[in-house]
Design a protein around this motif. Structure first.
Motif, PDB file in Angstrom:
ATOM      1  N   THR A   1      47.979  45.960  35.596  1.00 61.19           N
ATOM      2  CA  THR A   1      47.700  44.658  35.903  1.00 61.19           C
ATOM      3  C   THR A   1      47.111  44.476  37.166  1.00 61.19           C
ATOM      4  O   THR A   1      46.112  43.545  37.347  1.00 61.19           O
ATOM      5  CB  THR A   1      49.356  44.025  36.054  1.00 61.19           C
ATOM      6  N   LEU A   2      47.301  45.031  38.239  1.00 65.04           N
ATOM      7  CA  LEU A   2      46.647  45.091  39.684  1.00 65.04           C
ATOM      8  C   LEU A   2      44.838  45.310  39.234  1.00 65.04           C
ATOM      9  O   LEU A   2      44.467  44.537  40.009  1.00 65.04           O
ATOM     10  CB  LEU A   2      47.115  46.148  40.681  1.00 65.04           C
ATOM     11  N   ARG A   3      44.798  46.146  38.312  1.00 63.73           N
ATOM     12  CA  ARG A   3      43.323  46.340  38.128  1.00 63.73           C
ATOM     13  C   ARG A   3      42.687  45.178  37.291  1.00 63.73           C
ATOM     14  O   ARG A   3      41.373  45.062  37.473  1.00 63.73           O
ATOM     15  CB  ARG A   3      43.107  47.741  37.250  1.00 63.73           C
ATOM     16  N   ARG A   4      43.560  44.834  36.320  1.00 64.57           N
ATOM     17  CA  ARG A   4      42.652  43.790  35.391  1.00 64.57           C
ATOM     18  C   ARG A   4      43.052  42.268  35.857  1.00 64.57           C
ATOM     19  O   ARG A   4      41.916  41.307  35.596  1.00 64.57           O
ATOM     20  CB  ARG A   4      43.630  43.627  33.957  1.00 64.57           C
ATOM     21  N   LEU A   5      43.828  42.055  36.789  1.00 59.03           N
ATOM     22  CA  LEU A   5      44.373  40.530  37.212  1.00 59.03           C
ATOM     23  C   LEU A   5      43.226  39.867  37.780  1.00 59.03           C
ATOM     24  O   LEU A   5      42.947  38.810  37.580  1.00 59.03           O
ATOM     25  CB  LEU A   5      45.699  40.520  37.909  1.00 59.03           C
ATOM     26  N   PRO A   6      42.480  40.458  38.772  1.00 58.72           N
ATOM     27  CA  PRO A   6      41.249  39.817  39.565  1.00 58.72           C
ATOM     28  C   PRO A   6      40.219  39.357  38.394  1.00 58.72           C
ATOM     29  O   PRO A   6      39.893  37.946  38.533  1.00 58.72           O
ATOM     30  CB  PRO A   6      40.850  40.779  40.497  1.00 58.72           C
ATOM     31  N   VAL A   7      39.779  40.122  37.782  1.00 53.82           N
ATOM     32  CA  VAL A   7      38.726  39.743  36.756  1.00 53.82           C
ATOM     33  C   VAL A   7      39.390  38.946  35.649  1.00 53.82           C
ATOM     34  O   VAL A   7      38.724  37.746  35.549  1.00 53.82           O
ATOM     35  CB  VAL A   7      38.285  41.035  35.982  1.00 53.82           C
ATOM     36  N   ALA A   8      40.616  39.139  35.302  1.00 58.40           N
ATOM     37  CA  ALA A   8      41.157  38.000  34.361  1.00 58.40           C
ATOM     38  C   ALA A   8      41.334  36.712  34.973  1.00 58.40           C
ATOM     39  O   ALA A   8      41.213  35.725  34.018  1.00 58.40           O
ATOM     40  CB  ALA A   8      42.408  38.612  33.604  1.00 58.40           C
ATOM     41  N   SER A   9      41.817  36.743  36.022  1.00 56.72           N
ATOM     42  CA  SER A   9      42.079  35.200  36.638  1.00 56.72           C
ATOM     43  C   SER A   9      40.763  34.491  36.703  1.00 56.72           C
ATOM     44  O   SER A   9      40.567  33.556  36.637  1.00 56.72           O
ATOM     45  CB  SER A   9      42.689  35.524  38.101  1.00 56.72           C
ATOM     46  N   PHE A  10      39.650  35.207  37.130  1.00 56.81           N
ATOM     47  CA  PHE A  10      38.373  34.543  37.578  1.00 56.81           C
ATOM     48  C   PHE A  10      37.889  34.260  36.098  1.00 56.81           C
ATOM     49  O   PHE A  10      37.382  33.078  35.967  1.00 56.81           O
ATOM     50  CB  PHE A  10      37.337  35.685  37.963  1.00 56.81           C
ATOM     51  N   ASN A  11      38.129  35.032  35.062  1.00 55.48           N
ATOM     52  CA  ASN A  11      37.597  34.532  33.801  1.00 55.48           C
ATOM     53  C   ASN A  11      38.226  33.333  33.087  1.00 55.48           C
ATOM     54  O   ASN A  11      37.653  32.354  32.510  1.00 55.48           O
ATOM     55  CB  ASN A  11      37.595  35.632  32.565  1.00 55.48           C
ATOM     56  N   TYR A  12      39.718  33.530  33.394  1.00 54.64           N
ATOM     57  CA  TYR A  12      40.479  32.426  32.719  1.00 54.64           C
ATOM     58  C   TYR A  12      40.069  31.067  33.596  1.00 54.64           C
ATOM     59  O   TYR A  12      40.191  29.937  32.838  1.00 54.64           O
ATOM     60  CB  TYR A  12      41.976  32.507  33.230  1.00 54.64           C
ATOM     61  N   VAL A  13      39.913  31.109  34.744  1.00 52.42           N
ATOM     62  CA  VAL A  13      39.453  29.783  35.595  1.00 52.42           C
ATOM     63  C   VAL A  13      38.279  29.296  35.003  1.00 52.42           C
ATOM     64  O   VAL A  13      38.039  28.148  35.069  1.00 52.42           O
ATOM     65  CB  VAL A  13      39.708  29.852  36.973  1.00 52.42           C
TER      66      VAL A  13
END
Length: 259
Positions: A167-179
């Motif tokens: 989760t820690l690996r994916r969350l920054p990229v995923a959050s950026f893409n989601y926004v």
């Protein structure tokens, strides 16, 4: 193309879900030996599945990198670089089956979706079938957000630690893409455009409804035959207007007598 996408498309797979298996088993007796067209082949997952019905096979894909992988795996197979929205290179009224698996039709905008369906109709012979899958707006995948990526709780500390690290690996990229993509979300009558959790929220896709997809098929000229839900591979009743499946597998045919 993301690393996750390459891994997903190159992993050896058979059926994506029970619904796809049920759909192929339903359509196989109707399409034995006819010319078949396989749209969005990726690295070639569906090639052997389609060739089990007919050796008269043509496969196309929009992504050169995946197409090259498929050519390496299946030398001598008729595989072409092509956009499904414009298949003018292919003859009209030729194929007995046109398939577009793994919700590939959802990856274009609504107007592109209509163009693809019209092209599928054009290249089909009278009596020929289409088979494709699409994300279900009434299913659990609609409206996913970044909270989906939080690690599932478990009493196993090793599993929990691994899930947390992932989760820690994916969350920054995923959050950026989601926004970045959430501002593109739109709801319309019968369908929506929405960012999806796949590939770390890196895609924006179409979610349809049973009613809308059946209406759209009829508008193009198809006659609907059957729909299967992804989860259990159950056949959805013809009079149903909703399903709780993640996505839906539609089968329809081009009438013999076209008015």
């Amino acid at each position: 193309m993301s690393h996750d996408a390459v891994r997903e498309f190159t992993t050896d797979k058979t059926w994506t879900d029970p619904g796809e298996q049920a759909a192929f088993e339903w359509i196989a007796p109707h399409c034995s030996g006819v010319p078949v067209l396989d749209i969005g082949i990726g690295a070639g997952r569906t090639i052997e599945l389609m060739k089990s019905m007919s050796s008269d096979y043509t496969g196309i894909d929009y992504t050169e990198k995946l197409l090259d992988m498929a050519r390496e795996r299946f030398p001598g197979t008729d595989l072409r670089h092509m956009d499904a929205r414009d298949m003018s290179e292919l003859p009209s009224g030729h194929f007995g089956l046109v398939a577009f698996s793994w919700n590939g039709i959802d990856a274009v905008d609504y107007e592109g979706r209509v163009r693809i369906l019209n092209e599928m109709y054009r290249v089909l012979r009278p009596g020929g079938y289409v088979l494709f899958s699409s994300h279900n707006r009434d299913g659990p995948g609609y409206g996913e957000n970044v909270w989906k990526l939080l690690p599932r709780l478990t009493l196993n500390p090793v599993k929990l630690g691994w899930r947390t690290l992932r989760t820690l690996r994916r969350l920054p990229v995923a959050s950026f893409n989601y926004v970045r993509h959430a501002k593109l979300n739109r709801d319309f009558e019968g369908y929506s455009i929405m960012t999806a959790a796949a590939h770390n929220f890196g895609i924006v896709i179409v979610y349809t409804t049973l009613r809308e997809q059946r209406r759209q098929l009829a508008e193009v000229g198809f006659e609907s035959d059957v729909v299967f839900g992804s989860c259990e591979g159950d056949r959805i009743p013809d009079d149903a207007e909703k399903s709780d499946a993640w996505w839906l597998h539609f089968i329809a045919h081009k009438p013999h007598a076209v008015s």
